[in-house]
Structures are given as structure tokens and as C-alpha cells.
Motif scaffolding. Structure first.
Motif, PDB file in Angstrom:
ATOM      1  N   ALA A  96       0.833  -1.206   0.000  1.00 14.74           N
ATOM      2  CA  ALA A  96       0.000   0.000   0.000  1.00 14.74           C
ATOM      3  C   ALA A  96       0.866   1.254   0.000  1.00 14.74           C
ATOM      4  CB  ALA A  96      -0.917  -0.001   1.211  1.00 14.74           C
ATOM      5  N   GLN A  97       2.175   1.052   0.051  1.00 15.69           N
ATOM      6  CA  GLN A  97       3.166   2.127   0.015  1.00 15.69           C
ATOM      7  C   GLN A  97       2.979   3.113   1.163  1.00 15.69           C
ATOM      8  OE1 GLN A  97       2.972   3.641  -3.980  1.00 15.69           O
ATOM      9  NE2 GLN A  97       4.076   1.893  -4.799  1.00 15.69           N
ATOM     10  N   LEU A  98       2.705   2.564   2.343  1.00 14.28           N
ATOM     11  CA  LEU A  98       2.639   3.382   3.546  1.00 14.28           C
ATOM     12  C   LEU A  98       4.018   3.428   4.178  1.00 14.28           C
ATOM     13  CD1 LEU A  98      -0.717   2.045   5.016  1.00 14.28           C
ATOM     14  CD2 LEU A  98      -0.354   4.131   3.711  1.00 14.28           C
ATOM     15  N   ALA A  99       4.208   4.293   5.125  1.00 10.71           N
ATOM     16  CA  ALA A  99       5.506   4.445   5.772  1.00 10.71           C
ATOM     17  C   ALA A  99       5.889   3.168   6.517  1.00 10.71           C
ATOM     18  CB  ALA A  99       5.471   5.616   6.745  1.00 10.71           C
ATOM     19  N   GLN A 100       7.180   2.858   6.556  1.00 14.56           N
ATOM     20  CA  GLN A 100       7.662   1.641   7.189  1.00 14.56           C
ATOM     21  C   GLN A 100       7.250   1.523   8.664  1.00 14.56           C
ATOM     22  OE1 GLN A 100       8.711  -0.914   5.631  1.00 14.56           O
ATOM     23  NE2 GLN A 100       8.988  -2.110   7.477  1.00 14.56           N
ATOM     24  N   PRO A 101       7.248   2.604   9.448  1.00 16.72           N
ATOM     25  CA  PRO A 101       6.783   2.449  10.831  1.00 16.72           C
ATOM     26  C   PRO A 101       5.360   1.898  10.919  1.00 16.72           C
ATOM     27  CG  PRO A 101       7.964   4.500  10.615  1.00 16.72           C
ATOM     28  CD  PRO A 101       7.809   3.938   9.221  1.00 16.72           C
ATOM     29  N   ALA A 102       4.530   2.219   9.938  1.00 14.58           N
ATOM     30  CA  ALA A 102       3.171   1.673   9.915  1.00 14.58           C
ATOM     31  C   ALA A 102       3.211   0.171   9.716  1.00 14.58           C
ATOM     32  CB  ALA A 102       2.351   2.337   8.813  1.00 14.58           C
ATOM     33  N   GLY A 103       4.088  -0.288   8.845  1.00 14.75           N
ATOM     34  CA  GLY A 103       4.226  -1.724   8.612  1.00 14.75           C
ATOM     35  C   GLY A 103       4.682  -2.467   9.852  1.00 14.75           C
TER      36      GLY A 103
END
Length: 125
Positions: A96-103
Motif C-alpha cells: 500500500a506504500q505506507l511508511a515503514q513504521p506503519a508496517g
């Protein structure tokens, strides 16, 4: 892009249905599918160990864990299940190309949820 996210979420959520025992095999398959799909997208690469090695290793470990007494085998199965579902969730966030901290946050939340789901079974094994 939207089709990829919908497919990945469908795979992820199909295994997250509340069951008595976390489904480790479905978690490994979900991790494999989402990893493959993420790696097929432009600009993505695997930073960890190659999934071609880890997925068969987890499947073999699950087969061995099934032969152990429940007190020994269940923690192994539940650990693999939690780690696999967490990896699949992290892959979905990455796609979803969200920021890595979200992952990372999503992976930890999924890991914790799946691990707790099998707590009663491990306690009384």
C-alpha cells in the motif's frame, strides 16, 4: 495497485477469522503470496532471508511440531503462525506504500493478536 491490495487483504483476512487454533499453514501461504506480490512490484526488494528458503523451512518445522507432544508442539505452531501472519500484514502495508513504521506497527499488532488467540490451548496442553 488497488487490485493487489484487495487481493492481499482478502488473503490476509481469510486466515484471520477467529478459530480455536491459529492456522499456521494459512499464515505461511499468506506470507508467501504477499511476499511474492510485493517483490513483483517495481522498486521492492527482500531485505531479510529469501522467502524461497524460509517458507519451506517453516512448513517442515510445522510438520515436525505436529509429531511432538502438545505441550512442546503447540508453542512452535503458534509462534510460526503469529510470525507468518505478521509478515503477511507487513507485506500488505508495504504494497500500500505506507511508511515503514506503519508496517512495523501493523506486524506487531497482528503478531500479538494471533499469539494471544492460541493462549488457552497452550496453557491447557
Amino acid at each position: 495497485m488497488i487490485k493487489t491490495i484487495i487481493l492481499a487483504l482478502a488473503v490476509l483476512l481469510s486466515g484471520c477469522a477467529i478459530t480455536k487454533e491459529p492456522n499456521a499453514y494459512a499464515g505461511v501461504v499468506a506470507d508467501g503470496i504477499t511476499t511474492y506480490r510485493a517483490l513483483s512490484m517495481p522498486g521492492f526488494s527482500e531485505l531479510g532471508i529469501n522467502p524461497a528458503i524460509t517458507i519451506p523451512a517453516r512448513l517442515i518445522t510445522l510438520k515436525v511440531a505436529e509429531k511432538l507432544p502438545p505441550a512442546q508442539g503447540l508453542p512452535i505452531k503458534h509462534g510460526i503462525s503469529a510470525a507468518s501472519w505478521a509478515a503477511a500484514a507487513s507485506n500488505v502495508v508495504t504494497m500500500a506504500q505506507l511508511a515503514q513504521p506503519a508496517g512495523i506497527a501493523v506486524a506487531i499488532a497482528v503478531w500479538w493478536t494471533v499469539w494471544l488467540r492460541g493462549e488457552d490451548e497452550r496453557t491447557y496442553a
